[in-house]
Write a protein that holds these residues in place. Structure first.
Motif, PDB file in Angstrom:
ATOM      1  N   VAL A  38      -8.125 -28.942  10.191  1.00 61.57           N
ATOM      2  CA  VAL A  38      -8.622 -27.753   9.485  1.00 61.57           C
ATOM      3  C   VAL A  38      -7.517 -27.170   8.600  1.00 61.57           C
ATOM      4  N   PHE A  39      -6.290 -27.192   9.108  1.00 65.96           N
ATOM      5  CA  PHE A  39      -5.179 -26.694   8.281  1.00 65.96           C
ATOM      6  C   PHE A  39      -5.124 -27.466   6.964  1.00 65.96           C
ATOM      7  N   LYS A  40      -5.265 -28.779   7.066  1.00 66.52           N
ATOM      8  CA  LYS A  40      -5.235 -29.612   5.855  1.00 66.52           C
ATOM      9  C   LYS A  40      -6.382 -29.237   4.916  1.00 66.52           C
ATOM     10  N   GLN A  41      -7.564 -28.990   5.496  1.00 64.08           N
ATOM     11  CA  GLN A  41      -8.716 -28.575   4.668  1.00 64.08           C
ATOM     12  C   GLN A  41      -8.418 -27.259   3.959  1.00 64.08           C
ATOM     13  N   GLN A  42      -7.769 -26.347   4.681  1.00 63.35           N
ATOM     14  CA  GLN A  42      -7.491 -25.029   4.091  1.00 63.35           C
ATOM     15  C   GLN A  42      -6.503 -25.151   2.941  1.00 63.35           C
ATOM     16  N   VAL A  43      -5.450 -25.930   3.155  1.00 59.20           N
ATOM     17  CA  VAL A  43      -4.446 -26.074   2.091  1.00 59.20           C
ATOM     18  C   VAL A  43      -5.038 -26.856   0.914  1.00 59.20           C
ATOM     19  N   ASN A  44      -5.857 -27.852   1.227  1.00 60.24           N
ATOM     20  CA  ASN A  44      -6.533 -28.581   0.144  1.00 60.24           C
ATOM     21  C   ASN A  44      -7.467 -27.660  -0.631  1.00 60.24           C
ATOM     22  N   TYR A  45      -8.124 -26.740   0.088  1.00 52.03           N
ATOM     23  CA  TYR A  45      -8.996 -25.775  -0.598  1.00 52.03           C
ATOM     24  C   TYR A  45      -8.183 -24.982  -1.622  1.00 52.03           C
ATOM     25  N   LEU A  46      -7.016 -24.536  -1.186  1.00 56.09           N
ATOM     26  CA  LEU A  46      -6.159 -23.765  -2.099  1.00 56.09           C
ATOM     27  C   LEU A  46      -5.827 -24.594  -3.336  1.00 56.09           C
ATOM     28  N   ALA A  47      -5.383 -25.833  -3.106  1.00 58.23           N
ATOM     29  CA  ALA A  47      -4.975 -26.695  -4.229  1.00 58.23           C
ATOM     30  C   ALA A  47      -6.158 -26.978  -5.148  1.00 58.23           C
ATOM     31  N   ASP A  48      -7.314 -27.270  -4.556  1.00 56.12           N
ATOM     32  CA  ASP A  48      -8.493 -27.649  -5.355  1.00 56.12           C
ATOM     33  C   ASP A  48      -9.048 -26.467  -6.151  1.00 56.12           C
ATOM     34  N   HIS A  49      -8.764 -25.236  -5.696  1.00 58.69           N
ATOM     35  CA  HIS A  49      -9.318 -24.071  -6.375  1.00 58.69           C
ATOM     36  C   HIS A  49      -8.264 -23.310  -7.178  1.00 58.69           C
ATOM     37  N   GLY A  50      -7.182 -23.995  -7.488  1.00 58.70           N
ATOM     38  CA  GLY A  50      -6.194 -23.419  -8.403  1.00 58.70           C
ATOM     39  C   GLY A  50      -5.317 -22.339  -7.808  1.00 58.70           C
ATOM     40  N   PHE A  51      -5.240 -22.274  -6.472  1.00 58.91           N
ATOM     41  CA  PHE A  51      -4.339 -21.299  -5.850  1.00 58.91           C
ATOM     42  C   PHE A  51      -2.951 -21.906  -5.716  1.00 58.91           C
ATOM     43  N   ARG A  52      -1.936 -21.049  -5.817  1.00 56.82           N
ATOM     44  CA  ARG A  52      -0.587 -21.509  -5.498  1.00 56.82           C
ATOM     45  C   ARG A  52       0.033 -20.521  -4.530  1.00 56.82           C
ATOM     46  N   THR A  53       1.070 -20.996  -3.857  1.00 51.70           N
ATOM     47  CA  THR A  53       1.767 -20.127  -2.914  1.00 51.70           C
ATOM     48  C   THR A  53       2.895 -19.407  -3.635  1.00 51.70           C
ATOM     49  N   VAL A  54       3.090 -18.147  -3.288  1.00 47.66           N
ATOM     50  CA  VAL A  54       4.268 -17.413  -3.744  1.00 47.66           C
ATOM     51  C   VAL A  54       4.992 -16.910  -2.503  1.00 47.66           C
ATOM     52  N   SER A  55       6.216 -16.454  -2.706  1.00 52.71           N
ATOM     53  CA  SER A  55       7.029 -15.993  -1.583  1.00 52.71           C
ATOM     54  C   SER A  55       6.763 -14.513  -1.312  1.00 52.71           C
ATOM     55  N   LEU A  56       7.188 -14.066  -0.158  1.00 51.46           N
ATOM     56  CA  LEU A  56       7.132 -12.630   0.122  1.00 51.46           C
ATOM     57  C   LEU A  56       7.967 -11.860  -0.893  1.00 51.46           C
ATOM     58  N   ALA A  57       9.038 -12.504  -1.383  1.00 54.55           N
ATOM     59  CA  ALA A  57       9.868 -11.844  -2.395  1.00 54.55           C
ATOM     60  C   ALA A  57       9.050 -11.521  -3.645  1.00 54.55           C
ATOM     61  N   SER A  58       8.105 -12.394  -3.991  1.00 53.23           N
ATOM     62  CA  SER A  58       7.255 -12.126  -5.163  1.00 53.23           C
ATOM     63  C   SER A  58       6.399 -10.896  -4.932  1.00 53.23           C
ATOM     64  N   LEU A  59       5.845 -10.785  -3.733  1.00 51.31           N
ATOM     65  CA  LEU A  59       5.028  -9.609  -3.416  1.00 51.31           C
ATOM     66  C   LEU A  59       5.880  -8.341  -3.457  1.00 51.31           C
ATOM     67  N   VAL A  60       7.078  -8.422  -2.894  1.00 51.00           N
ATOM     68  CA  VAL A  60       7.973  -7.258  -2.930  1.00 51.00           C
ATOM     69  C   VAL A  60       8.257  -6.879  -4.385  1.00 51.00           C
ATOM     70  N   GLY A  61       8.511  -7.892  -5.218  1.00 52.08           N
ATOM     71  CA  GLY A  61       8.788  -7.638  -6.641  1.00 52.08           C
ATOM     72  C   GLY A  61       7.632  -6.932  -7.327  1.00 52.08           C
ATOM     73  N   VAL A  62       6.418  -7.386  -7.049  1.00 51.11           N
ATOM     74  CA  VAL A  62       5.225  -6.770  -7.657  1.00 51.11           C
ATOM     75  C   VAL A  62       5.063  -5.337  -7.152  1.00 51.11           C
ATOM     76  N   LEU A  63       5.232  -5.138  -5.856  1.00 48.12           N
ATOM     77  CA  LEU A  63       5.043  -3.794  -5.286  1.00 48.12           C
ATOM     78  C   LEU A  63       6.111  -2.826  -5.815  1.00 48.12           C
ATOM     79  N   GLU A  64       7.336  -3.319  -5.953  1.00 48.40           N
ATOM     80  CA  GLU A  64       8.417  -2.419  -6.391  1.00 48.40           C
ATOM     81  C   GLU A  64       8.364  -2.126  -7.883  1.00 48.40           C
ATOM     82  N   SER A  65       7.907  -3.104  -8.676  1.00 59.41           N
ATOM     83  CA  SER A  65       7.928  -2.924 -10.130  1.00 59.41           C
ATOM     84  C   SER A  65       6.639  -2.329 -10.665  1.00 59.41           C
ATOM     85  N   GLY A  66       5.563  -2.462  -9.901  1.00 58.56           N
ATOM     86  CA  GLY A  66       4.275  -2.029 -10.421  1.00 58.56           C
ATOM     87  C   GLY A  66       3.692  -3.007 -11.428  1.00 58.56           C
TER      88      GLY A  66
END
Ligand SMILES: [Zn+2]
Length: 251
Positions: free
Chosen positions: A60-88
């Motif tokens: 199921v994990f493989k299906q979930q990650v494949n779902y992400l790849a097949d639907h154009g999702f990418r992974t970002v780091s927590l640092a990216s989220l912090v950057g977005v939250l801090e910068s607006g």
């Protein structure tokens, strides 16, 4: 960790999510789901249904990650989220943050090859006193993950409830950070509260130790700048429909 307390807290969180969580996200909310995994392991007949909620089957994990790849999702780091939250700044579209708790070896075996094959990254929150114990990853394995672009974060030294008054926050929060620095040569920026449990005292300790952000209870995919030290997250199970709703935001 497989304690009944984990399960109780998890079920409470699941119940609050089932009720839809906050009805209306705050205007400064950012929707970048932080996905939380524990063991990546096949279900076993002797498991209770609650235990099954803590494990995601490798298939199921493989299906979930494949779902992400097949639907154009990418992974970002927590640092990216912090950057977005801090910068607006406007959050990127079609992104998720993948996290793993407790440092189980099953993550190294069942999840990491899949992630690497699809060029995805994740953060691994480890309990530093358990690294190298049976069923847990070793420091060498964690170094390998780090070299492959994964992030290692702290999940304390011994996985206590940080809200209990007899816990040494210095040992659990600050010294676990030092353990990781000593073994991996990198100072972790991110912390995850065991059982998602935090209070003002725990937050103060996490800030004082120098972390940039901390992940808390699984209360959904939205975060605001004021949530940096109690970031909401989404617990992933084998329920593919729930996974799709969490990442896409579709009802
Ligand atoms: Zn944990």
């Amino acid at each position: 960790m497989r304690s009944s307390l984990t399960l109780v807290l998890f079920l409470l969180a699941a119940a609050s999510l089932a009720q839809g969580g906050p009805a209306q996200p705050a205007p400064d909310s950012v929707r970048i789901p932080i996905l939380v995994y524990h063991n990546i392991a096949p279900h076993r007949p002797e498991q209770t249904s609650e235990q099954r909620l803590m494990d995601v089957d490798p298939v199921v994990f493989k299906q979930q990650v494949n779902y992400l790849a097949d639907h154009g999702f990418r992974t970002v780091s927590l640092a990216s989220l912090v950057g977005v939250l801090e910068s607006g700044a406007a959050p990127p579209d079609h992104v998720v943050i993948i996290t793993f708790d407790d440092g189980w070896e099953s993550q190294f075996e069942g999840a990491v090859p899949v992630l690497r094959q699809l060029g995805m990254t994740a953060t691994f929150f480890v309990v530093t006193s358990q690294v190298g114990d049976p069923a847990y990853m070793t420091w060498d394995q964690l170094r390998e993950l780090q070299d492959a672009g994964m992030t290692i974060g702290s999940h304390t030294r011994t996985h206590p409830m940080l809200t209990s008054p007899d816990v040494s926050l210095t040992d659990e929060v600050e010294k676990s950070r030092q353990d990781i620095r000593q073994h991996l040569g990198t100072t972790p920026d991110f912390f995850a509260y065991p059982y998602g449990a935090w209070d003002a005292r725990a937050v103060a300790a996490v800030r004082a130790a120098g972390y940039a952000a901390a992940r808390a209870f699984p209360r959904g995919p939205w975060n605001t700048p004021s949530d940096l030290f109690a970031l909401r997250s989404v617990m992933v199970t084998d329920d593919m429909g729930a996974f799709v709703r969490a990442v896409t935001g579709s009802p």
